[in-house]
Design an enzyme around this catalytic site. Structure first.
Site, PDB file in Angstrom:
ATOM      1  N   SER A   1       0.821  -1.210   0.000  1.00 54.45           N
ATOM      2  CA  SER A   1       0.000   0.000   0.000  1.00 54.45           C
ATOM      3  C   SER A   1       0.861   1.269   0.000  1.00 54.45           C
ATOM      4  CB  SER A   1      -0.887  -0.004   1.242  1.00 54.45           C
ATOM      5  OG  SER A   1      -1.640   1.182   1.288  1.00 54.45           O
TER       6      SER A   1
ATOM      7  N   ILE B   1       2.916  11.377   3.978  1.00 54.27           N
ATOM      8  CA  ILE B   1       1.892  11.726   2.984  1.00 54.27           C
ATOM      9  C   ILE B   1       0.577  12.123   3.660  1.00 54.27           C
ATOM     10  CG2 ILE B   1       0.587  10.899   0.954  1.00 54.27           C
ATOM     11  CD1 ILE B   1       3.655  11.140   0.499  1.00 54.27           C
TER      12      ILE B   1
ATOM     13  N   LEU C   1      -2.070   9.972   4.021  1.00 55.77           N
ATOM     14  CA  LEU C   1      -3.183   9.192   3.464  1.00 55.77           C
ATOM     15  C   LEU C   1      -4.037   9.963   2.457  1.00 55.77           C
ATOM     16  CD1 LEU C   1      -3.924   7.313   6.745  1.00 55.77           C
ATOM     17  CD2 LEU C   1      -3.298   6.223   4.607  1.00 55.77           C
TER      18      LEU C   1
ATOM     19  N   ASN D   1      -5.448  -0.410   8.082  1.00 57.26           N
ATOM     20  CA  ASN D   1      -4.263   0.377   8.395  1.00 57.26           C
ATOM     21  C   ASN D   1      -4.443   0.967   9.788  1.00 57.26           C
ATOM     22  OD1 ASN D   1      -2.147   2.106   8.595  1.00 57.26           O
ATOM     23  ND2 ASN D   1      -2.374   3.002   6.560  1.00 57.26           N
TER      24      ASN D   1
ATOM     25  N   CYS E   1      -0.550   3.939  10.449  1.00 59.80           N
ATOM     26  CA  CYS E   1      -0.005   5.096   9.730  1.00 59.80           C
ATOM     27  C   CYS E   1       0.483   6.125  10.745  1.00 59.80           C
ATOM     28  CB  CYS E   1      -1.067   5.730   8.820  1.00 59.80           C
ATOM     29  SG  CYS E   1      -0.436   7.251   8.077  1.00 59.80           S
TER      30      CYS E   1
ATOM     31  N   THR F   1       8.837   0.249  -0.979  1.00 57.77           N
ATOM     32  CA  THR F   1       9.665   1.376  -1.430  1.00 57.77           C
ATOM     33  C   THR F   1      10.447   1.070  -2.708  1.00 57.77           C
ATOM     34  OG1 THR F   1       9.789   2.116   0.843  1.00 57.77           O
ATOM     35  CG2 THR F   1      11.481   2.956  -0.622  1.00 57.77           C
TER      36      THR F   1
HETATM   37  C1  SIN Z   1       0.732   7.935   4.484  1.00 57.86           C
HETATM   38  O1  SIN Z   1      -0.106   8.128   3.577  1.00 57.86           O
HETATM   39  O2  SIN Z   1       0.995   8.827   5.317  1.00 57.86           O
HETATM   40  C2  SIN Z   1       1.461   6.635   4.595  1.00 57.86           C
HETATM   41  C3  SIN Z   1       0.553   5.547   4.951  1.00 57.86           C
HETATM   42  C4  SIN Z   1       1.035   4.676   6.065  1.00 57.86           C
HETATM   43  O3  SIN Z   1       2.161   4.819   6.549  1.00 57.86           O
HETATM   44  O4  SIN Z   1       0.283   3.818   6.506  1.00 57.86           O
END
Ligand code: SIN
Length: 309
Positions: free
Chosen positions: A20, A70, A72, A126, A129, A267
Site C-alpha cells: 500500500s 503523505i 493518506l 491500516n 499510519c 519502497t
Molecule cells: C501515508 O499516507 O501517510 C502513509 C501511509 C502509512 O504509513 O500507513
C-alpha cells in the site's frame, strides 16, 4: 513447481504482492507492465471521505531508505469506486483494499462500501499510519482499542480482514495476539518506523510534519526480526504477510524463511518499478535450483532447521 498459495480461503497465483502507498491503485504501473503477473495489489489507503494529505515537503531520502508523511491522500471510497475501480476490475489479479478510518464506524463503513466490489478480495486495516492525527496509530498502539476495532470490522463484513501492524511498539507479538484473538484472518507486518531528518541548509526538519515513516532497505532486518517473532508465537494459526525493506528475491526469502506466507514489495517500486517481477522470477529460480516443488516448503523454514548446523 508450485508458486501459488491459498490464504484465508483465497488462491493467489504467487506470494509476491505490492505494498500500500507504493503502487497507487496500479494504474501507472499498468502502462509499463502486465500487473496481472503480481500475486496481488494492495491499494493506497482508502478512507470514507477524500483526503488531501499533509502539506509538502512530505518525502525525503535517507541512507538506504526514505521518510514519508503523505497523510493518506486518497479520493475517498466513493471516488475509488467511481473513478478507479472501473479501470482495475478486469485485471486478472486480486486487489486488497488498505482501509483507514478516524473512528471504528468509519473503518466499517469503508469496508461495507467495498463489499460488492468483486475485484477487492480482502481488507487490510491500516492501524499503523504514523502521519495522521486521528485514527491510524491511535488504534495500532493501544491493544484494547485495536481489539475492539478488529472485532467490530470482522463481525460486520464478509471478506477476510488483515491487520497491518505498527513496528513502533515494545512487543509486536502482543499486538499480533490481540488481532488473532479478535478474529483477524491475517497479519501484515511491518508498517514504517518513526523517523526524522534535519535539513541543515534550512536548519529545520525536512518534513512539514517533522516526523515521518521510515521505509526501504534500512528496515529489512527489523521487519525480518518481527516476522520471526510473530511466527514463533502464532505460526500456523494465522498467515503472516511480510513487508519491510524488500528489494530483491533474497530479501523476500528472508521474510519467508522467517515465517511470511506472502510478501509485499514497497519502497523498491519507487526506484525500480520492475522489482516485484524480478522478485517473482528470482524465487522461481531459487526453488528450481534447490529442487523445492512447493512454495509452502519455504514458509518459516529457518524455524525448523537446527540453528547450530
Ligand atoms: C501515508 O499516507 O501517510 C502513509 C501511509 C502509512 O504509513 O500507513
Amino acid at each position: 513447481m508450485n508458486l501459488s498459495i491459498e490464504l484465508f480461503g483465497i488462491r493467489f497465483k504467487n506470494p509476491v504482492w505490492v505494498a500500500s502507498g507504493t503502487f497507487g491503485y496500479g494504474l501507472e504501473a499498468m502502462e509499463i507492465y502486465d500487473i496481472s503477473k503480481l500475486g496481488a495489489v494492495v491499494t493506497k489507503g482508502i478512507s470514507l471521505r477524500p483526503r488531501e494529505g499533509n502539506e509538502p515537503p512530505r518525502i525525503v531520502e535517507t541512507p538506504c531508505g526514505m521518510l514519508n508523511s503523505i497523510g493518506l491522500q486518497n479520493p475517498g471510497v466513493e471516488g475509488f469506486l467511481e473513478k478507479i475501480y472501473p479501470k482495475i476490475k478486469d485485471v486478472d489479479t486480486h486487489f486488497i483494499a488498505n482501509i483507514f478510518g478516524e473512528t471504528e464506524e468509519e473503518y466499517v463503513e469503508v469496508c461495507k462500501a467495498l463489499e460488492e466490489a468483486e475485484k477487492v478480495v480482502a481488507y487490510e486495516l491500516n492501524v499503523s499510519c504514523p502521519n495522521v492525527k486521528k485514527g491510524g496509530i491511535a488504534f495500532g498502539h493501544d491493544p484494547v482499542t485495536l481489539g475492539g476495532l478488529v472485532e467490530k470490522v470482522r463481525s460486520s463484513v464478509k471478506k477476510p480482514v488483515l491487520v497491518k501492524l505498527s513496528p513502533n511498539v515494545t512487543d509486536i507479538t502482543e499486538f499480533a495476539k490481540v488481532c488473532v484473538d479478535s478474529g483477524a484472518d491475517g497479519l501484515v507486518l511491518i508498517n514504517t518506523l518513526l523517523g526524522m531528518r534535519i535539513n541543515l541548509r534550512r536548519e529545520r526538519p525536512d518534513l512539514s510534519t517533522k516526523v515521518g515513516g521510515l521505509s526501504g532497505p534500512a528496515i529489512l532486518p527489523i521487519a525480518v526480526r518481527m516476522v520471526w517473532e510473530v511466527y514463533e508465537r502464532f505460526g500456523g494459526q494465522v498467515p503472516i504477510i511480510g513487508v519491510g525493506g524488500i528489494t530483491t528475491y533474497e530479501d523476500a526469502l528472508e521474510h519467508v524463511y522467517a515465517g511470511a506466507s506472502a510478501v509485499q514489495i514497497g519502497t523498491a517500486n519507487f526506484y525500480d518499478p520492475y522489482a516485484p517481477l524480478k522478485v517473482i522470477e528470482g524465487i522461481e529460480r531459487f526453488m528450481k535450483e534447490r529442487n523445492f516443488k512447493d512454495f509452502r516448503q519455504l514458509i518459516g523454514r529457518s524455524h525448523r532447521l537446527d540453528i547450530k548446523t
